[in-house]
Design a protein around this motif. Structure first.
Motif, mmCIF file in Angstrom:
data_model
loop_
_atom_site.group_PDB
_atom_site.id
_atom_site.type_symbol
_atom_site.label_atom_id
_atom_site.label_comp_id
_atom_site.label_asym_id
_atom_site.label_seq_id
_atom_site.Cartn_x
_atom_site.Cartn_y
_atom_site.Cartn_z
ATOM 1 N N ALA A 67 0.859 -1.173 0.000
ATOM 2 C CA ALA A 67 0.000 0.000 0.000
ATOM 3 C C ALA A 67 0.896 1.223 0.000
ATOM 4 C CB ALA A 67 -0.900 -0.010 1.226
ATOM 5 N N PHE A 68 0.402 2.311 -0.569
ATOM 6 C CA PHE A 68 1.215 3.517 -0.685
ATOM 7 C C PHE A 68 0.475 4.710 -0.106
ATOM 8 C CE2 PHE A 68 2.771 0.569 -3.724
ATOM 9 C CZ PHE A 68 4.145 0.762 -3.728
ATOM 10 N N VAL A 69 1.201 5.522 0.621
ATOM 11 C CA VAL A 69 0.650 6.760 1.148
ATOM 12 C C VAL A 69 1.524 7.885 0.607
ATOM 13 C CG1 VAL A 69 0.343 8.154 3.216
ATOM 14 C CG2 VAL A 69 -0.345 5.758 3.225
ATOM 15 N N ASP A 70 0.927 8.783 -0.127
ATOM 16 C CA ASP A 70 1.656 9.880 -0.749
ATOM 17 C C ASP A 70 2.849 9.342 -1.547
ATOM 18 O OD1 ASP A 70 2.295 12.401 -1.482
ATOM 19 O OD2 ASP A 70 3.188 13.003 0.420
ATOM 20 N N GLY A 71 2.681 8.188 -2.154
ATOM 21 C CA GLY A 71 3.728 7.632 -2.990
ATOM 22 C C GLY A 71 4.753 6.775 -2.274
#
Ligand SMILES: Nc1ncnc2c1ncn2[C@@H]1O[C@H](COP(=O)(O)OP(=O)(O)O)[C@@H](O)[C@H]1O
Ligand SMILES: [Mg+2]
Lengths: 317, 561
Positions: A67-71
């Motif tokens: 999963a990615f948060v802000d890339g």
């Protein structure tokens, strides 16, 4: 389903899987949230909402997927994710002997805010969450609603672009829910991307741009509330009341063939049909022409709750 | 910072700084603010919490009262003689016990308790997702605890100072005793944090708590008796006093670093590199131990010193190796990002990279280094050094206890290195096979390696006992798989096991080489893992951070301008 391709999503889940022994808590979940959007994550208890959110908050690791948060990857760069993410879990902190203001100050320090910037952040958060009057209270003396606001305050004290809230409305009174909804709206207006979960669809329907329905770890539907609604609603229901001869109406309707599930419900007759409002207008005309004395004729689309129940139908044990 | 930059300032209440512009006081306040920015957030928070904590205040006043009660009682008991006789020592000793109990038992236990409870009720989770990493949290806990230590110390300080007025004690001894106790308390606090870090967070860690409490009480009683001896003999005048202090300081630093890094490893997410720093600390500890033992050989020339080095190192590396060979062989992209760029760099530094095969190499490398040094210590060159340094004249050992012949030490070393290579190598293969089915928990690593060691020791015993002809014999070559007994024969008995020497030094290295060769494919697989590219988003962020750091190096203290 709206497949708007966002080239720069703030939150992105890619084939996320989490297994606890034999239990597949999260099973191949994919979705993304764009900047400034509120994304509702809906499912009954045990569906895997908390598990997914904990992975996003870098508190747990997926069995596979990412999963990615802000890339930034939550598995590989948790340190970078953490400074960009505000997480509001479904439990409260229980530290003793600490005042509301000190508590927020502690988290502001822990997120690396310094000096005047920190004071400004703490003051802003206290006024945003309406905790101004409670700054001198110890946190364990707060009521549930106040604790929930403090929880929100802690999650936003470092001004993260992404916020994740696990069932924030659970156990709140209606007034507090409205307040919470307003706050979430305001945060989204500030450009934050928000992922908020609930086991009640209607609670989120108004404030979410997009919702996802999850059940037993699997995503069942993603889209705006209307889209899900439209895609799932295949039948409309009609409720008729006649002055006399209700039994006769039932038989008459059954004989027509385009109405199914005809049922007598006290003085009412209910039925389901596959058509639209035109069909209903024709039906009313035919009923009247056939000599029944209609006093009430109502049609209604399935409520959100009905849709939700049908989407998750058969999967609930 | 969109929402925070809004014109909130309009509503800001007038601060003291606004009321008294430019005064010394305002500058002082500002300076204090800057100072508190530099402090660990956990320290600031815990200081505020303990000011409000009733339990803390009670312990403090109890100490204060105990100190005063003993002052009055002690003086009454000793009467006017207190000022003339050596009664100062007994006065001081009771004060010392009043101080040592909280410092050595209460404080370390509360360090453990505070982290364990926070992990259990998930306060820790909320802190762990802030910008504070595991190092920051551990340092914060240590400094918060350090603050409490200071407060306890200051509660009893007047009493300790008072003993100086009495006879029979010098200020320096009092000071040393207090410093030693504080250092010990710091170390035990780190032990407490380590216990809390290894406890599983979901359940109430009862076993760890009980074991720790028992350990702390034991240390307390040992400390009390050692300190009472220390006060009676004027050790300070001994020429060896400072040397002993120095070696203990080295030991202390090594042990502290290792414990700290172990605790940090437990609190760091698995995809980050949790091995390299710990391995460096372990290698440094081994080097320090070699230096320590070399100094001891120079001074005393006792064969037990060299055998002690070999035995202890072997035991320690087996212990450490149990955990290392159970590491996951698959390196995370995060770890692979930081691998050395060049192939020679990869090969040279591979033993520091996480992974069981590299760890196996690392342990063997350390063992071989230790073995070489141990053999060198028995050579004539070293004997020359010994004579040259004049150390031999201080305490010349009787000829019977002189240095081991080099050949004998070499044999012991070959056997020790072989055992490590065999047991850890086989353990690594077993754990590697088990990993295919499930993740390997630390407890599982201990179980597998201990079982191996137990089977190696137990099997020959059973064979030997079941045969009446061999039942009453001592060590026989059959015991070749019994690493513990064999090493004991070499090191404690101080000679090669009777009748088994040649068998041991030929068979064991051959087996060790085979086991090592069996582990080569795993090593190759580990080394083949390529360096992973840094994601563009991370590089972007690094550039941004660097730019920001360059800006903020301007003077920020009000005293600088
Ligand atoms: N730590 C855990 N260990 C074992 N099973 C777990 C754990 N956490 C969650 N689960 C299981 O995973 C499933 C999803 O749980 P959860 O994510 O908490 O659901 P939700 O938040 O949607 O109610 C449940 O069946 C739950 O029993
Ligand atoms: Mg939940």
């Amino acid at each position: 389903m709206s497949e708007v391709i966002d080239t720069n999503p703030q939150i992105e889940l890619i084939h996320l899987q989490r297994r606890f022994g034999p239990v597949m808590a999260v099973d191949d979940v994919c979705f993304s949230v764009s900047r400034g959007n509120v994304f509702g994550f809906i499912g009954p208890n045990g569906a895997g909402k908390t598990t997914s959110m904990r992975i996003l908050a870098t508190l747990d690791l997926p069995t596979s997927g990412d999963a990615f948060v802000d890339g930034f990857s939550v598995t590989q760069d948790p340190d970078r994710v953490r400074t960009r993410l505000g997480f509001m879990p479904d439990y409260f902190d229980t530290q003793p002997n600490i005042l509301v203001e000190e508590y927020l100050d502690f988290f502001a320090r822990s997120y690396g805010l310094m000096g005047a910037e920190r004071q400004r952040a703490v003051r802003y958060v206290m006024s945003f969450t309406k905790l101004d009057g409670l700054r001198e209270k110890t946190i364990d003396s707060l009521s549930k609603g106040m604790k929930q606001r403090l929880c929100l305050g802690r999650a936003m004290v470092h001004d993260p672009p992404v916020m994740i809230m696990d069932e924030p409305a659970a156990g709140l009174d209606p007034r507090a829910r409205i307040q919470l909804r307003e706050m979430i709206g305001q945060l989204a207006a500030d450009g934050k991307s928000i992922l908020v979960s609930s086991h009640i669809l209607t609670e989120l329907a108004e404030m979410c741009d997009t919702v996802a329905i999850i059940e037993q770890g699997k995503l069942l539907a993603v889209g705006t509330v209307e889209e899900i609604h439209r895609a799932r609603q295949t039948q409309r229901s009609v409720r008729v009341r006649v002055l006399e001869n209700t039994e006769g109406l039932c038989n008459w309707l059954e004989a027509r063939g385009d109405a199914h599930n005809v049922q007598r419900d006290g003085p009412h007759v209910t039925l389901l049909h596959d058509g639209d409002q035109e069909t209903e207008a024709d039906l009313l005309r035919d009923v009247v022409t056939a000599g029944f004395r209609v006093v009430a004729f109502g049609s209604h689309a399935e409520s959100l709750e009905d849709v939700f129940m049908r989407v998750t139908e058969g999967l609930v044990q | 910072m969109s929402s925070l930059d809004e014109p909130l300032a309009a509503g800001e209440p007038a601060e003291l700084a606004d009321v008294l512009p430019g005064t010394k006081w305002a500058r002082f306040e500002e300076w204090l603010g800057h100072l508190s920015d530099r402090l660990n957030p956990i320290l600031v928070k815990e200081a505020r919490q303990s000011l409000r904590s009733r339990q803390f205040a009670m312990t403090f006043f109890l100490m204060l009262i105990a100190g005063w009660v003993w002052s009055i009682l002690g003086l009454a008991l000793l009467g006017p003689g207190a000022y003339y006789s050596a009664a100062g020592q007994s006065m001081f000793f009771v004060y010392y016990m009043i101080l040592a109990a909280p410092l050595l038992i209460v404080i370390p236990y509360s360090a453990y308790h505070s982290l364990a409870i926070e992990r259990q009720d998930r306060t820790y989770e909320l802190v762990s997702i802030t910008a504070l990493d595991a190092t920051g949290i551990l340092l914060g806990k240590l400094s918060g605890i350090g603050l409490q230590r200071m407060v306890y110390l200051s509660a009893l300080f007047p009493c300790l100072a008072f003993t100086y007025l009495l006879r029979g004690l010098n200020l320096f001894t009092v000071l040393l005793v207090v410093v030693y106790t504080c250092l010990l308390s710091l170390f035990l606090s780190q032990v407490g944090l380590f216990f809390a870090a290894v406890a599983p967070p979901q359940r109430k860690p009862i076993v760890q708590g009980v074991v720790l409490a028992a350990l702390l009480c034991f240390v307390f009683f040992v400390d009390i008796s050692m300190m009472s001896a220390f006060m009676r003999f004027d050790a300070v005048d001994d020429p060896e006093f400072w040397e002993v202090n120095l070696s203990f300081a080295v030991l202390y630093l090594n042990a502290f670093a290792i414990l700290f890094l172990c605790a940090r490893t437990q609190l760091t997410t698995v995809n980050q590199n949790r091995s390299t720093a710990l391995r460096i600390a372990l290698a440094v500890a081994q080097l320090s131990a070699v230096g320590w033992f070399a100094a001891a050989v120079l001074r005393w020339g006792d064969r037990h010193v060299i055998y002690g080095l070999i035995f202890l190192s072997t035991a320690a590396w087996f212990l450490v190796g149990m955990f290392i060979v159970g590491e996951s062989p698959a390196l995370s992209p995060r770890v692979r990002r930081d691998l050395p760029k060049s192939i020679p760099g990869r090969i040279m530094l591979s033993w520091l990279a996480p992974g069981p095969a590299s760890g196996y190499l690392f342990v063997l490398g350390n063992m071989i280094m230790m073995a070489v040094m141990a053999v060198v210590m028995t050579t004539p060159i070293f004997e020359e050094l010994r004579n040259f340094s004049g150390a031999s004249s201080i305490s010349n050992p009787p000829p019977s206890r002189r240095i081991v012949p080099s050949g004998e030490a070499l044999e012991a070393c070959i056997v020790a290195v072989s055992y490590i290579a065999i047991y850890l190598g086989v353990g690594k293969l077993i754990l590697g096979a088990m990993r295919r089915y499930d993740e390997i928990k630390p407890a599982m690593r201990i179980a597998v390696l201990m079982l191996l060691l137990g089977v190696g020791a137990g099997a020959p015993w059973i064979i030997q006992l079941s045969n009446p002809a061999t039942r009453n014999l001592g060590y026989t070559p059959l015991q070749i798989t019994n690493a513990v007994w064999t090493m004991w024969e070499y090191c404690a008995e101080g000679s090669r096991p009777p009748g088994a020497g040649p068998v041991l030094v030929t068979m064991l290295p051959i087996i060790a080489l085979c086991v090592w060769a069996l582990n080569l494919p795993g090593l190759a697989r580990e080394l083949r893992q390529a360096r992973a590219p840094t994601p563009p988003r991370v590089m972007e962020d690094e550039a941004e951070l660097a730019a920001r750091a360059a800006v903020s190096t301007e003077p920020s203290s009000p005293w600088d301008d």
